[in-house]
Design a protein around this motif. Sequence first.
Motif, PDB file in Angstrom:
ATOM      1  N   GLU A 155      -3.599  -7.266  -2.015  1.00 34.24           N
ATOM      2  CA  GLU A 155      -3.872  -7.916  -3.297  1.00 34.24           C
ATOM      3  C   GLU A 155      -3.261  -9.312  -3.419  1.00 34.24           C
ATOM      4  OE1 GLU A 155      -0.622  -4.775  -4.115  1.00 34.24           O
ATOM      5  OE2 GLU A 155      -2.355  -4.999  -2.848  1.00 34.24           O
ATOM      6  N   HIS A 156      -2.425  -9.705  -2.451  1.00 33.60           N
ATOM      7  CA  HIS A 156      -1.805 -11.032  -2.472  1.00 33.60           C
ATOM      8  C   HIS A 156      -2.481 -12.005  -1.505  1.00 33.60           C
ATOM      9  CE1 HIS A 156       1.307  -9.418  -5.027  1.00 33.60           C
ATOM     10  NE2 HIS A 156       1.464  -8.427  -4.183  1.00 33.60           N
ATOM     11  N   ASP A 157      -3.580 -11.604  -0.898  1.00 34.03           N
ATOM     12  CA  ASP A 157      -4.293 -12.444   0.075  1.00 34.03           C
ATOM     13  C   ASP A 157      -5.573 -12.961  -0.584  1.00 34.03           C
ATOM     14  OD1 ASP A 157      -5.920 -13.442   2.118  1.00 34.03           O
ATOM     15  OD2 ASP A 157      -5.252 -11.936   3.567  1.00 34.03           O
ATOM     16  N   ASP A 158      -5.548 -14.225  -1.013  1.00 31.39           N
ATOM     17  CA  ASP A 158      -6.691 -14.790  -1.747  1.00 31.39           C
ATOM     18  C   ASP A 158      -7.983 -14.771  -0.938  1.00 31.39           C
ATOM     19  OD1 ASP A 158      -5.174 -15.248  -3.999  1.00 31.39           O
ATOM     20  OD2 ASP A 158      -4.647 -17.301  -3.408  1.00 31.39           O
ATOM     21  N   GLU A 159      -7.915 -15.051   0.360  1.00 28.19           N
ATOM     22  CA  GLU A 159      -9.126 -15.036   1.191  1.00 28.19           C
ATOM     23  C   GLU A 159      -9.719 -13.624   1.254  1.00 28.19           C
ATOM     24  OE1 GLU A 159     -10.386 -15.877   5.804  1.00 28.19           O
ATOM     25  OE2 GLU A 159      -8.756 -17.063   4.954  1.00 28.19           O
ATOM     26  N   PHE A 160      -8.867 -12.630   1.397  1.00 29.65           N
ATOM     27  CA  PHE A 160      -9.310 -11.242   1.437  1.00 29.65           C
ATOM     28  C   PHE A 160      -9.934 -10.849   0.095  1.00 29.65           C
ATOM     29  CE2 PHE A 160      -8.405  -6.602   1.223  1.00 29.65           C
ATOM     30  CZ  PHE A 160      -9.179  -6.208   2.288  1.00 29.65           C
ATOM     31  N   LEU A 161      -9.329 -11.281  -1.013  1.00 24.77           N
ATOM     32  CA  LEU A 161      -9.878 -10.981  -2.339  1.00 24.77           C
ATOM     33  C   LEU A 161     -11.255 -11.603  -2.519  1.00 24.77           C
ATOM     34  CD1 LEU A 161      -6.711 -11.404  -4.567  1.00 24.77           C
ATOM     35  CD2 LEU A 161      -7.907  -9.277  -4.032  1.00 24.77           C
ATOM     36  N   ARG A 162     -11.431 -12.832  -2.041  1.00 23.24           N
ATOM     37  CA  ARG A 162     -12.753 -13.462  -2.128  1.00 23.24           C
ATOM     38  C   ARG A 162     -13.780 -12.677  -1.314  1.00 23.24           C
ATOM     39  NH1 ARG A 162      -9.493 -18.029  -2.091  1.00 23.24           N
ATOM     40  NH2 ARG A 162      -9.711 -18.334   0.155  1.00 23.24           N
ATOM     41  N   ALA A 163     -13.370 -12.173  -0.144  1.00 23.87           N
ATOM     42  CA  ALA A 163     -14.275 -11.367   0.684  1.00 23.87           C
ATOM     43  C   ALA A 163     -14.662 -10.084  -0.050  1.00 23.87           C
ATOM     44  CB  ALA A 163     -13.624 -11.043   2.027  1.00 23.87           C
ATOM     45  N   TYR A 201     -19.492   6.914 -15.123  1.00 23.28           N
ATOM     46  CA  TYR A 201     -19.433   6.926 -13.683  1.00 23.28           C
ATOM     47  C   TYR A 201     -20.359   5.881 -13.102  1.00 23.28           C
ATOM     48  CZ  TYR A 201     -16.405  10.871 -13.155  1.00 23.28           C
ATOM     49  OH  TYR A 201     -15.318  11.663 -13.140  1.00 23.28           O
ATOM     50  N   ARG A 202     -19.897   5.240 -12.026  1.00 22.86           N
ATOM     51  CA  ARG A 202     -20.704   4.252 -11.327  1.00 22.86           C
ATOM     52  C   ARG A 202     -20.608   4.532  -9.840  1.00 22.86           C
ATOM     53  NH1 ARG A 202     -18.799  -1.533 -12.517  1.00 22.86           N
ATOM     54  NH2 ARG A 202     -16.758  -0.621 -12.291  1.00 22.86           N
ATOM     55  N   THR A 203     -21.621   4.120  -9.135  1.00 20.92           N
ATOM     56  CA  THR A 203     -21.549   4.145  -7.685  1.00 20.92           C
ATOM     57  C   THR A 203     -21.443   2.711  -7.208  1.00 20.92           C
ATOM     58  OG1 THR A 203     -23.946   4.058  -7.469  1.00 20.92           O
ATOM     59  CG2 THR A 203     -22.940   6.246  -7.512  1.00 20.92           C
ATOM     60  N   GLY A 204     -20.893   2.533  -6.042  1.00 18.28           N
ATOM     61  CA  GLY A 204     -20.768   1.188  -5.510  1.00 18.28           C
ATOM     62  C   GLY A 204     -19.937   1.187  -4.246  1.00 18.28           C
ATOM     63  N   VAL A 205     -19.662  -0.007  -3.779  1.00 13.96           N
ATOM     64  CA  VAL A 205     -18.927  -0.197  -2.537  1.00 13.96           C
ATOM     65  C   VAL A 205     -17.438   0.027  -2.778  1.00 13.96           C
ATOM     66  CG1 VAL A 205     -18.308  -1.860  -0.741  1.00 13.96           C
ATOM     67  CG2 VAL A 205     -20.632  -1.843  -1.683  1.00 13.96           C
ATOM     68  N   VAL A 206     -16.852   0.931  -1.991  1.00  9.82           N
ATOM     69  CA  VAL A 206     -15.410   1.135  -1.993  1.00  9.82           C
ATOM     70  C   VAL A 206     -14.909   0.706  -0.618  1.00  9.82           C
ATOM     71  CG1 VAL A 206     -13.528   2.805  -2.154  1.00  9.82           C
ATOM     72  CG2 VAL A 206     -15.536   3.042  -3.635  1.00  9.82           C
ATOM     73  N   TYR A 207     -14.071  -0.289  -0.577  1.00 15.84           N
ATOM     74  CA  TYR A 207     -13.534  -0.813   0.669  1.00 15.84           C
ATOM     75  C   TYR A 207     -12.329   0.040   1.045  1.00 15.84           C
ATOM     76  CZ  TYR A 207     -12.233  -4.315   4.125  1.00 15.84           C
ATOM     77  OH  TYR A 207     -11.954  -4.974   5.289  1.00 15.84           O
ATOM     78  N   THR A 208     -12.345   0.622   2.227  1.00 13.09           N
ATOM     79  CA  THR A 208     -11.263   1.478   2.684  1.00 13.09           C
ATOM     80  C   THR A 208     -10.508   0.767   3.795  1.00 13.09           C
ATOM     81  OG1 THR A 208     -12.550   3.438   2.149  1.00 13.09           O
ATOM     82  CG2 THR A 208     -10.710   3.746   3.634  1.00 13.09           C
ATOM     83  N   THR A 209      -9.193   0.673   3.636  1.00 15.26           N
ATOM     84  CA  THR A 209      -8.371  -0.057   4.596  1.00 15.26           C
ATOM     85  C   THR A 209      -6.968   0.520   4.642  1.00 15.26           C
ATOM     86  OG1 THR A 209      -7.539  -2.252   5.202  1.00 15.26           O
ATOM     87  CG2 THR A 209      -7.646  -1.758   2.866  1.00 15.26           C
ATOM     88  N   ASN A 210      -6.274   0.264   5.731  1.00 17.49           N
ATOM     89  CA  ASN A 210      -4.863   0.644   5.821  1.00 17.49           C
ATOM     90  C   ASN A 210      -3.978  -0.597   5.640  1.00 17.49           C
ATOM     91  OD1 ASN A 210      -5.294  -0.696   8.197  1.00 17.49           O
ATOM     92  ND2 ASN A 210      -4.437   0.885   9.508  1.00 17.49           N
ATOM     93  N   ARG A 211      -4.578  -1.682   5.218  1.00 21.94           N
ATOM     94  CA  ARG A 211      -3.873  -2.949   5.065  1.00 21.94           C
ATOM     95  C   ARG A 211      -2.955  -2.931   3.843  1.00 21.94           C
ATOM     96  NH1 ARG A 211      -6.743  -8.847   4.712  1.00 21.94           N
ATOM     97  NH2 ARG A 211      -4.799  -9.998   4.645  1.00 21.94           N
ATOM     98  N   ARG A 212      -1.691  -3.244   4.038  1.00 28.07           N
ATOM     99  CA  ARG A 212      -0.717  -3.280   2.953  1.00 28.07           C
ATOM    100  C   ARG A 212      -0.709  -4.661   2.300  1.00 28.07           C
ATOM    101  NH1 ARG A 212       1.107   0.844   0.960  1.00 28.07           N
ATOM    102  NH2 ARG A 212       3.154   0.001   0.615  1.00 28.07           N
ATOM    103  N   MET A 213      -0.396  -4.729   1.053  1.00 21.36           N
ATOM    104  CA  MET A 213      -0.219  -5.973   0.301  1.00 21.36           C
ATOM    105  C   MET A 213      -1.483  -6.834   0.269  1.00 21.36           C
ATOM    106  SD  MET A 213       2.800  -5.312  -0.663  1.00 21.36           S
ATOM    107  CE  MET A 213       3.375  -6.774  -1.470  1.00 21.36           C
TER     108      MET A 213
END
Length: 106
Positions: free
Chosen positions: A15-23, A1-13
């Motif tokens: 995983e195909h946005d390179d800028e979002f992935l870099r963020a 088990y690890r703790t860490g940042v979990v990004y919660t969003t209602n944004r679909r798709m």
Amino acid sequence: YRTGVVYTTNRRMWEHDDEFLRALHRMTCIAIDMETATVFMVGHYNQIARGALLLVSDVPVLPEGVKSEASDREVTRNWSQIHLELGIEAMTEIEEQGETIRHFRY
């Protein structure tokens, strides 16, 4: 088990946005969640205490990490019970130690 940042969003798709992935990488996210956002928004609006115990079951940013029915069954079979037990144990320990949950305002 690890703790860490979990990004919660209602944004679909996402995983195909390179800028979002870099963020996500800059924020050192270890997971992304799309369902918990609703629980937190409704709970906040209705002033209901809320929390989440998340079991990360896939890593869609990696080709081998995309969830399938088989991998979902395996994660559920191997980890659900212990995950729930650890969550209950953690919350019990927090309560017994008299710790309070911090509420942040932005």
